[in-house]
Design a protein around this motif. Structure first.
Motif, PDB file in Angstrom:
ATOM      1  N   GLY A   9     -38.972  24.016  36.949  1.00 21.13           N
ATOM      2  CA  GLY A   9     -38.289  23.333  35.859  1.00 21.13           C
ATOM      3  C   GLY A   9     -36.854  23.000  36.210  1.00 21.13           C
ATOM      4  O   GLY A   9     -36.355  21.919  35.884  1.00 21.13           O
ATOM      5  N   ALA A  10     -36.175  23.951  36.882  1.00 25.81           N
ATOM      6  CA  ALA A  10     -34.797  23.704  37.317  1.00 25.81           C
ATOM      7  C   ALA A  10     -34.754  22.566  38.336  1.00 25.81           C
ATOM      8  O   ALA A  10     -33.843  21.723  38.299  1.00 25.81           O
ATOM      9  N   GLU A  11     -35.741  22.525  39.235  1.00 27.43           N
ATOM     10  CA  GLU A  11     -35.809  21.421  40.196  1.00 27.43           C
ATOM     11  C   GLU A  11     -35.991  20.088  39.473  1.00 27.43           C
ATOM     12  O   GLU A  11     -35.356  19.079  39.819  1.00 27.43           O
ATOM     13  N   ASP A  12     -36.863  20.082  38.458  1.00 26.53           N
ATOM     14  CA  ASP A  12     -37.099  18.846  37.697  1.00 26.53           C
ATOM     15  C   ASP A  12     -35.826  18.397  36.984  1.00 26.53           C
ATOM     16  O   ASP A  12     -35.545  17.194  36.897  1.00 26.53           O
ATOM     17  N   VAL A  13     -35.055  19.368  36.451  1.00 29.95           N
ATOM     18  CA  VAL A  13     -33.800  19.027  35.769  1.00 29.95           C
ATOM     19  C   VAL A  13     -32.831  18.383  36.751  1.00 29.95           C
ATOM     20  O   VAL A  13     -32.197  17.349  36.445  1.00 29.95           O
ATOM     21  N   LEU A  14     -32.722  18.950  37.932  1.00 33.42           N
ATOM     22  CA  LEU A  14     -31.818  18.396  38.946  1.00 33.42           C
ATOM     23  C   LEU A  14     -32.265  16.999  39.386  1.00 33.42           C
ATOM     24  O   LEU A  14     -31.441  16.090  39.518  1.00 33.42           O
ATOM     25  N   LEU A  15     -33.565  16.831  39.605  1.00 32.54           N
ATOM     26  CA  LEU A  15     -34.080  15.520  40.020  1.00 32.54           C
ATOM     27  C   LEU A  15     -33.878  14.485  38.918  1.00 32.54           C
ATOM     28  O   LEU A  15     -33.514  13.328  39.192  1.00 32.54           O
ATOM     29  N   ALA A  16     -34.108  14.895  37.667  1.00 31.74           N
ATOM     30  CA  ALA A  16     -33.941  13.974  36.543  1.00 31.74           C
ATOM     31  C   ALA A  16     -32.479  13.563  36.389  1.00 31.74           C
ATOM     32  O   ALA A  16     -32.167  12.387  36.134  1.00 31.74           O
ATOM     33  N   ALA A  17     -31.558  14.531  36.542  1.00 29.56           N
ATOM     34  CA  ALA A  17     -30.129  14.217  36.440  1.00 29.56           C
ATOM     35  C   ALA A  17     -29.707  13.275  37.560  1.00 29.56           C
ATOM     36  O   ALA A  17     -28.925  12.334  37.344  1.00 29.56           O
ATOM     37  N   TRP A  54     -25.489  13.470  45.339  1.00 27.29           N
ATOM     38  CA  TRP A  54     -25.942  14.791  44.908  1.00 27.29           C
ATOM     39  C   TRP A  54     -24.795  15.705  44.467  1.00 27.29           C
ATOM     40  O   TRP A  54     -24.970  16.526  43.570  1.00 27.29           O
ATOM     41  N   TRP A  55     -23.622  15.566  45.055  1.00 31.11           N
ATOM     42  CA  TRP A  55     -22.524  16.420  44.593  1.00 31.11           C
ATOM     43  C   TRP A  55     -22.194  16.118  43.143  1.00 31.11           C
ATOM     44  O   TRP A  55     -21.915  17.031  42.351  1.00 31.11           O
ATOM     45  N   GLY A  56     -22.253  14.834  42.760  1.00 28.36           N
ATOM     46  CA  GLY A  56     -21.989  14.452  41.377  1.00 28.36           C
ATOM     47  C   GLY A  56     -23.109  14.895  40.454  1.00 28.36           C
ATOM     48  O   GLY A  56     -22.857  15.301  39.309  1.00 28.36           O
ATOM     49  N   SER A  57     -24.350  14.817  40.917  1.00 26.10           N
ATOM     50  CA  SER A  57     -25.481  15.252  40.099  1.00 26.10           C
ATOM     51  C   SER A  57     -25.409  16.747  39.812  1.00 26.10           C
ATOM     52  O   SER A  57     -25.698  17.197  38.693  1.00 26.10           O
ATOM     53  N   ILE A  58     -25.022  17.527  40.825  1.00 26.82           N
ATOM     54  CA  ILE A  58     -24.885  18.978  40.626  1.00 26.82           C
ATOM     55  C   ILE A  58     -23.778  19.265  39.618  1.00 26.82           C
ATOM     56  O   ILE A  58     -23.928  20.109  38.723  1.00 26.82           O
ATOM     57  N   LEU A  59     -22.664  18.551  39.746  1.00 31.41           N
ATOM     58  CA  LEU A  59     -21.552  18.740  38.809  1.00 31.41           C
ATOM     59  C   LEU A  59     -21.960  18.398  37.380  1.00 31.41           C
ATOM     60  O   LEU A  59     -21.722  19.167  36.446  1.00 31.41           O
ATOM     61  N   VAL A  60     -22.599  17.228  37.216  1.00 34.58           N
ATOM     62  CA  VAL A  60     -23.011  16.782  35.879  1.00 34.58           C
ATOM     63  C   VAL A  60     -24.029  17.742  35.274  1.00 34.58           C
ATOM     64  O   VAL A  60     -23.962  18.078  34.081  1.00 34.58           O
ATOM     65  N   THR A  61     -24.984  18.211  36.092  1.00 30.94           N
ATOM     66  CA  THR A  61     -25.986  19.150  35.596  1.00 30.94           C
ATOM     67  C   THR A  61     -25.347  20.447  35.144  1.00 30.94           C
ATOM     68  O   THR A  61     -25.704  21.003  34.092  1.00 30.94           O
ATOM     69  N   SER A  62     -24.387  20.951  35.915  1.00 38.08           N
ATOM     70  CA  SER A  62     -23.692  22.186  35.551  1.00 38.08           C
ATOM     71  C   SER A  62     -22.962  22.033  34.223  1.00 38.08           C
ATOM     72  O   SER A  62     -23.046  22.899  33.341  1.00 38.08           O
ATOM     73  N   VAL A  63     -22.243  20.914  34.077  1.00 40.70           N
ATOM     74  CA  VAL A  63     -21.492  20.670  32.844  1.00 40.70           C
ATOM     75  C   VAL A  63     -22.444  20.531  31.658  1.00 40.70           C
ATOM     76  O   VAL A  63     -22.206  21.091  30.580  1.00 40.70           O
ATOM     77  N   CYS A 114     -18.732  24.923  39.939  1.00 45.68           N
ATOM     78  CA  CYS A 114     -18.766  24.110  38.713  1.00 45.68           C
ATOM     79  C   CYS A 114     -19.098  24.973  37.502  1.00 45.68           C
ATOM     80  O   CYS A 114     -18.485  24.838  36.435  1.00 45.68           O
ATOM     81  N   SER A 115     -20.060  25.883  37.663  1.00 44.31           N
ATOM     82  CA  SER A 115     -20.456  26.760  36.566  1.00 44.31           C
ATOM     83  C   SER A 115     -19.305  27.687  36.169  1.00 44.31           C
ATOM     84  O   SER A 115     -19.046  27.903  34.982  1.00 44.31           O
ATOM     85  N   SER A 116     -18.597  28.218  37.171  1.00 45.80           N
ATOM     86  CA  SER A 116     -17.470  29.108  36.879  1.00 45.80           C
ATOM     87  C   SER A 116     -16.324  28.365  36.211  1.00 45.80           C
ATOM     88  O   SER A 116     -15.675  28.888  35.290  1.00 45.80           O
ATOM     89  N   LEU A 117     -16.050  27.142  36.657  1.00 48.75           N
ATOM     90  CA  LEU A 117     -14.997  26.341  36.029  1.00 48.75           C
ATOM     91  C   LEU A 117     -15.339  26.046  34.573  1.00 48.75           C
ATOM     92  O   LEU A 117     -14.468  26.083  33.694  1.00 48.75           O
ATOM     93  N   MET A 118     -16.615  25.751  34.315  1.00 51.98           N
ATOM     94  CA  MET A 118     -17.037  25.527  32.933  1.00 51.98           C
ATOM     95  C   MET A 118     -16.926  26.816  32.122  1.00 51.98           C
ATOM     96  O   MET A 118     -16.563  26.793  30.948  1.00 51.98           O
ATOM     97  N   GLY A 119     -17.212  27.945  32.760  1.00 49.93           N
ATOM     98  CA  GLY A 119     -17.064  29.220  32.069  1.00 49.93           C
ATOM     99  C   GLY A 119     -15.617  29.507  31.708  1.00 49.93           C
ATOM    100  O   GLY A 119     -15.319  29.998  30.612  1.00 49.93           O
ATOM    101  N   LEU A 120     -14.709  29.181  32.624  1.00 50.01           N
ATOM    102  CA  LEU A 120     -13.280  29.358  32.349  1.00 50.01           C
ATOM    103  C   LEU A 120     -12.838  28.443  31.208  1.00 50.01           C
ATOM    104  O   LEU A 120     -12.127  28.880  30.283  1.00 50.01           O
ATOM    105  N   SER A 121     -13.256  27.181  31.246  1.00 51.38           N
ATOM    106  CA  SER A 121     -12.906  26.232  30.186  1.00 51.38           C
ATOM    107  C   SER A 121     -13.480  26.683  28.846  1.00 51.38           C
ATOM    108  O   SER A 121     -12.819  26.597  27.804  1.00 51.38           O
ATOM    109  N   GLN A 122     -14.708  27.173  28.882  1.00 52.46           N
ATOM    110  CA  GLN A 122     -15.371  27.656  27.672  1.00 52.46           C
ATOM    111  C   GLN A 122     -14.626  28.842  27.087  1.00 52.46           C
ATOM    112  O   GLN A 122     -14.435  28.944  25.861  1.00 52.46           O
ATOM    113  N   ASN A 123     -14.177  29.748  27.958  1.00 49.79           N
ATOM    114  CA  ASN A 123     -13.425  30.917  27.507  1.00 49.79           C
ATOM    115  C   ASN A 123     -12.130  30.503  26.819  1.00 49.79           C
ATOM    116  O   ASN A 123     -11.766  31.042  25.756  1.00 49.79           O
TER     117      ASN A 123
END
Length: 334
Positions: free
Chosen positions: A66-74, A82-91, A285-294
């Motif tokens: 499912g995670a692979e499908d999410v990445l491919l769909a994004a 792919w660097w942008g897709s990973i960033l967008v998916t994380s956000v 990207c996930s950690s940066l979003m976590g910091l922003s969320q905090n």
């Protein structure tokens, strides 16, 4: 040494432990396939646990697919490299899944904090009543203490039920966020090593090999500059320090947990240096979003928007208070 550790790390992802078993030789790639940019031992790790191993089961599991499908769909929907897709998916995942759960966590914790004066009042009266009963009936100190604790647990449980704010509900974020982080990491490793069950596996690996940016153009390779790994560790440490600064008079348990998470944050640096850059980028990207969320969840306006109850510990100027506390602790301290 780090390359050898990196090939094995994801087999022990939940515990963040590195194994020291030997790795088998890597089979020759299919004719015409582009060789992986990862070290040979890193690629071999996908099959090193043997047929039917738990890592193989995880890598081929429905959540990872499912995670692979999410990445491919994004990637298909955005048309980004792919660097942008990973960033967008994380956000997107952080914004759509973990931010609402984090707001709910703060909602529960705020209600629990507001119950503390009532709990202290009940504890004082119950202690007096138990003392009177113990004196009348000749209870020992042990019996009186057990009676007090039993009744206190019952009263507190009734308060949690009354206000629908059992503290366990505040842990929902962890039970969702951690598995999601693991599944996305394993999915990216599958893509980076060509081990995915997806029909697009080898083409995705080739795209990742040229889908990076700046100092990490090859997302299947390790970040030899260590910029991504160090950034992951620094951001995670910032999250820990922000949590520690907003807590006044932490209990001994909270202090131990804070030190433990600091150690884990530092250990994430060498670990992130031994995985493909695609995974290190996702972690950053996930950690940066976590910091922003905090930081966002400290905003009085956002807390009102999320209907998080006001508490005594809330501040009208949280960012100013945070800056002052940070300056006092790390800069002006002699």
């Amino acid at each position: 040494m780090l390359n050898r550790l990196g090939g094995r790390w994801l087999r022990a992802l939940p515990a963040l432990q590195l194994t020291a078993r030997g790795l088998p030789p890597v089979p020759a790639p299919p004719s015409g396939a582009k060789p992986s940019a990862l070290p040979v031992r890193a690629v071999a790790s996908v099959s090193s646990a043997g047929a039917g191993g738990w890592y193989e089961a995880l890598a081929a599991s429905a959540p990872v697919r499912g995670a692979e499908d999410v990445l491919l769909a994004a990637h298909a929907a955005t048309g980004l490299p792919w660097w942008g897709s990973i960033l967008v998916t994380s956000v997107a995942l952080r914004g759509a899944v973990t931010l609402p759960l984090a707001a709910y966590q703060h909602y529960i914790l705020a209600k629990v904090e507001n119950l503390q004066p009532e709990i202290k009042n009940i504890a004082r009266h119950l202690n007096q009543e138990v003392a009177v009963r113990a004196n009348q009936l000749g209870w020992s100190k042990r019996v009186a203490r057990l009676t007090y604790l039993k009744n206190m647990r019952r009263f507190v449980s009734e308060l949690y039920i009354r206000d629908n704010c059992h503290p366990f509900k505040a842990t929902v974020l962890v039970w969702i966020q951690l598995p999601m982080w693991i599944f996305m990491s394993v999915a990216l490793r599958n893509f980076s090593t060509g081990a995915t069950n997806s029909e697009a596996g080898f083409s995705v690996q080739e795209q990742l090999a040229t889908g990076g940016v700046l100092w990490f153009p090859d997302l299947t390779a390790l970040d030899s500059t260590w910029i991504l790994p160090v950034s992951v560790g620094v951001v995670n440490l910032l999250i820990v320090e922000i949590f520690a600064l907003q807590k006044i008079g932490m209990s001994r348990f909270q202090t131990y947990i804070t030190y433990f998470v600091r150690v884990v944050s530092v250990l994430m640096i060498p670990i992130a240096a031994t995985v493909p850059s695609s995974i290190a980028l996702y972690w950053l990207c996930s950690s940066l979003m976590g910091l922003s969320q905090n930081l966002l969840l400290r905003s009085p306006g956002f807390r009102r928007l999320c209907r998080i109850p006001l508490t005594k510990s809330d501040s009208k100027t949280p960012y100013k208070d945070l800056f002052v506390a940070f300056h006092t602790k790390f800069i002006s301290r002699k």
